[in-house]
Design an enzyme around this catalytic site. Structure first.
Site, PDB file in Angstrom:
ATOM      1  CB  CYS A 139      10.321  42.886  19.081  1.00 30.39           C
ATOM      2  SG  CYS A 139      11.665  41.768  19.230  1.00 30.39           S
ATOM      3  CB  CYS A 142       9.610  39.398  17.572  1.00 32.83           C
ATOM      4  SG  CYS A 142      10.579  39.754  19.049  1.00 32.83           S
ATOM      5  CG  ASP A 143       6.635  40.960  15.251  1.00 32.35           C
ATOM      6  OD1 ASP A 143       6.342  39.720  15.369  1.00 32.35           O
ATOM      7  OD2 ASP A 143       6.476  41.840  16.283  1.00 32.35           O
TER       8      ASP A 143
END
Ligand code: NDP
Length: 314
Positions: A139, A142-143
């Site tokens: 992701c 997300c990261d």
């Protein structure tokens, strides 16, 4: 169906990610006495991530597993009955709807909220599993932030990979993009954007052989499947974007789904084609797939269930 293994509940929630727990919080507060079965991975996909910085309310960020413990505690405090167990079969022929748990017990419910999520597909490399959360991620939204100013690689050639590569290109110095064929599956407009982004470097006909690093990703080994030539590229992050699999198998034949298995809901609602059965979170969302959007749709499902039950006088 033997009576001894059947239990009647008012609202049954299947799944324990942000969607399921949020549905449980809202349903409990509406006095719907929800029973939630957590499934095979209590807490869902967030339990395999590390730091979450984009969920509003956690000013200093939080570890994914810890956040899901908070969700569970809040649902429990509101009165949700949270249980271990995996939904293994359903029968939505008529009210009350029937859901089998762990291939044994049957639950009968006036309303069912499905929040079974989706699972990222992985390449299946040992190094990918070992370094998951230590530079390997499925992701970018997300990261990606953790790799600001660094070099990363991404594998995949669909719309998700294209979107994530573009997202990463704004944060990282170089994005190495590995495509296993000589063409991308992504829509033309997304392909054009990727190809025309100067710091995205495309590698066609390329397979990922190994992700290198002891405790964190330091490089990736790739091989051109036409020429047989291998090379190592130093990177700090490795993103896998080869698709997701919605966890919807048990609903096949009962609920409308698209060709990939995502449950269809009436736009702007969580209603499926079976009245009183609602879907929320990643099992019905292939576009956004964020904890906060899943939580929002779990809230919608609980409100839709509450309105359905009250209209039916149940
Ligand atoms: P897709 O299934 O569309 O694409 C997966 C990609 O990963 C393919 O290019 C495939 O390659 C590649 N792939 C699969 N397995 C491997 C492997 N083992 N090694 C290397 N590459 C692999 O998944 P997406 O998640 O991209 O998209 C899912 C759906 O969601 C699509 O319908 C998409 O259009 C939609 N979507 C729409 C968005 C939007 O409208 N904004 C955003 C994101 C998704 P190959 O082509 O060779 O099979």
């Amino acid at each position: 169906m033997a009576d001894v293994t059947t239990e009647k509940v008012h609202v049954l929630i299947i799944g324990s990610g942000p969607a399921g727990y949020t549905a449980a919080i809202y349903a409990s507060r509406a006095n719907l006495k929800p029973v939630l079965y957590q499934g095979i991975q209590p807490g869902g996909q967030l339990t395999i991530t590390t730091e979450v910085e984009n969920y509003p309310g956690y000013a200093n960020g939080i570890q994914g597993p810890e956040m899901m413990v908070d969700f569970e505690k809040q649902a429990h405090r509101m009165g949700a009955d949270i249980r271990y167990g995996l939904a293994t079969k359903v029968d939505f022929t008529s009210q009350p709807y029937k859901v089998q748990i762990d291939e044994e017990k049957w639950i009968e419910a006036d309303s069912v909220i499905i929040a079974t999520g989706a699972s990222a597909k992985w390449l299946g490399l040992e190094s990918e599993q070992r370094l998951n959360g230590y530079g390997v991620s499925a992701c970018a939204v997300c990261d990606g932030f953790f790799f600001r100013g660094k070099e990363v690689a991404i594998v995949g050639a669909g719309d998700t990979a294209a979107e994530e590569a573009l997202y990463l290109s704004k944060l990282c110095t170089t994005v190495h993009m590995f495509i296993r064929r000589d063409a991308m599956r992504a829509s033309k407009v997304m392909q054009d954007r990727v190809i025309n982004t100067p710091n995205i470097k495309m590698y066609w006909n390329t397979d990922t052989e190994e992700i290198i690093g002891d405790n964190k990703v330091t490089a990736v080994k790739i091989k051109n499947n036409k020429t047989g030539v291998s090379q190592e590229i130093p990177v700090n992050g490795f993103f896998v974007a080869i698709g997701h699999q919605p966890n919807s198998d048990i609903f096949k034949g009962w609920l409308d789904m698209d060709e990939a298995g995502y449950l269809k809901t009436i736009p702007g609602t969580s209603k499926t084609n079976v009245e009183g059965v609602f879907a929320s979170g990643d099992v019905q969302d292939k576009i956004y797939r964020q904890a906060v959007t899943a939580a929002g749709s779990g809230c919608m499902a609980a409100l839709d269930a509450e309105r359905y039950l009250s209209a039916k006088g149940m």
